[in-house]
Write a protein that holds these residues in place. Structure first.
Motif: not given
Length: 516
Positions: A300-304, A359-365
């Motif tokens: 949660k902290k990172n997505i915020i 969003r795509a960069g955070l979820l790419h891995d």
């Protein structure tokens, strides 16, 4: 027929004699004459009839003989005609073969004559060429004031350069052919590398060290007959190795979260001092809940921090688990944050949707945090997770294509791939110190400058590529290819480097004029 007539006459004669003898000579003679006349008439009739029958039989036999002759003559003529036709066909075929043979011989004679003529012309041309060549050599000797030995050496050098150029052309063709099988060879090299260093990497990435103040604690952790350590291993799923290593206990497990649970549990148990199976189970259960909450809080902290909203809770957990996962020695969560920030900046500069890029960069891995064991590449697995938890098409395509496993269909996809490469190539990020990195770049450039005709040299992409600019007047196209091969060989022989280094030789011709 003649025998019958005589026999009848004789009988008549005998009868007449007997008749004459009994009835008298006259009467008998008269009657004999009458009888004889009758007999003669009968005989004549019989002879006439016999002659008629004989003529008829003769005619019939003649007709039959003629018909048989005509039939045999027809069969013979047919046989003769068939044989004549067969002989004629053979004669025609033989005449054609003879004609073809003579035509071939004539053509062959013409070709031989033509070849002999061409050979004579070639021989004469060769003599003229040799004469001109000798004349040119003599002229060159006069112009250059070279001695005979010097001219020979110059000629040898010229031939060497020509042979070297041809050899490089041949090598280039071989290289182009070998590129067709490069993929298979690359797989073999990767497998060999895994065989050589796979064990070391497994030890490095699957083991955590728990430090203790003294070796006395080891006995308390082991417990009576090893019951404490067995309870701890059962509760955490981690192998705990207590050996002669001073003031350290090894925690071995492929799952980094389990290792962290075991490490924190051990820390709490040592501080508390009460180490027994019941207490171990209680502490491990609390630590697991604490880690689970911490994982969610981290996600949660990172997505915020990145300004991302509406992510599925399961994906948030995966983002939190990235903190406990490393890739090539680089923390996965830190790497994903860098990729997200870089992607957002690049997308903003290009006028694209920066939020989607982040969003795509955070979820790419996220495919590197599997929920269960799988054989899929992490990019494809991450794309499946994104599709499963409701991410849009652009994000899914960017995740699945950032290592070219699938085709890039949206503009965000190449941005994610570029950002991933930039984050991974940053000097020092993947266990390379900055000093060794900068030294390696300098050595690469120095190797390039050691060759004749090099004007500039640049080591780029964190030392993965060496670009060499040459002077077009000193280096032609063939020598440029030869130079790239020579630089490559020198790098292989004199340097130690990870992965591969691409050598690019650039030859440029500029035509500059100034209008005044």
């Amino acid at each position: 027929m003649k025998i019958n007539v005589g026999f009848l006459i004789l009988m008549g004669f005998i009868i007449g004699v007997i008749t004459c003898y009994f009835f008298g000579k006259k009467t008998i003679l008269k009657k004999y004459i009458q009888l004889l006349e009758k007999t003669n008439n009968k005989v004549k009739k019989i002879i006439k009839n016999a002659e008629k029958k004989g003529d008829s039989i003769k005619k019939n036999k003649i007709i039959q003989a003629k018909e048989k002759f005509i039939e045999l003559q027809s069969k013979y003529e047919k046989n003769i005609h068939f044989r004549e036709k067969k002989i004629k066909d053979k004669e025609n075929r033989l005449s054609k073969e003879i004609e073809i043979y003579f035509n071939k011989n004539n053509r062959l004679d013409a070709q031989i004559y033509d070849y002999e003529k061409k050979f004579k012309i070639l021989k004469r041309t060769k003599k003229e060429f040799n004469y001109i060549h000798i004349k040119q050599i003599n002229l060159l000797e006069k112009i250059s004031n070279y001695s005979s030995e010097e001219a020979k050496n110059e000629l040898i050098n010229l031939l060497k350069d020509e042979a070297k150029t041809k050899a490089q052309t041949y090598i280039q063709n071989i290289i182009e052919e070998s590129q067709l099988t490069a993929k298979m060879e690359a797989k073999k090299i990767i497998i060999q590398a895994i065989q050589r260093i796979g064990t070391e990497q497994a030890i490095e990435n699957a083991v955590s060290i728990f430090h203790i103040e003294s070796d006395d604690v080891k006995g308390r952790i082991i417990g009576r007959e090893g019951r404490n350590i067995r309870a701890l291993e059962k509760a955490t799923g981690v192998e705990i190795i207590v050996d002669d290593t001073p003031e350290a206990i090894l925690l071995s497990c492929f799952n980094p979260i389990r290792r962290e649970v075991a490490r924190l549990s051990l820390h709490k148990l040592v501080i508390d001092g009460r180490i027994h199976p019941a207490r171990i189970e209680e502490i491990v259960e609390k630590t697991e809940k604490q880690i689970e909450e911490e994982i969610i809080d981290i996600g949660k902290k990172n997505i915020i921090d990145l300004g991302i909203h509406g992510i599925h809770p399961q994906l948030i957990k995966m983002i939190g688990r990235m903190k406990y996962r490393s890739s090539y020695g680089q923390n996965l969560l830190q790497h994903s944050r860098e990729v997200a920030n870089l992607s957002g900046i690049l997308a903003s500069e290009l006028g694209l949707n920066a939020k989607i890029a982040k969003r795509a960069g955070l979820l790419h891995d996220i495919g590197k945090i599997p929920e269960k064991e799988t054989e899929l590449p992490h990019a494809i697995l991450g794309m499946q997770y994104a599709e499963k938890y409701g991410e849009n098409i652009e994000v899914c395509n960017a995740i699945g294509s950032h290592h070219d496993e699938i085709e890039m269909k949206v503009l965000i996809s190449p941005i994610i791939q570029i950002s991933d490469s930039i984050s991974g190539a940053r000097p020092g990020i993947r266990k390379n110190s900055f000093e060794s990195y900068s030294k390696r770049l300098k050595n690469l450039e120095d190797i390039a400058f050691s060759f004749y005709g090099v004007n500039k040299a640049f080591a780029i992409q964190a030392g993965r590529e060496l670009r060499v600019l040459v002077e077009s007047k000193k280096i032609d196209d063939q020598k440029a290819f030869q130079l790239s091969c020579d630089i490559k060989e020198k790098i292989k022989n004199e340097m130690t480097y990870p992965g591969q280094i691409k050598v690019t030789v650039i030859r440029e011709t500029r035509a500059v004029q100034i209008a005044r």
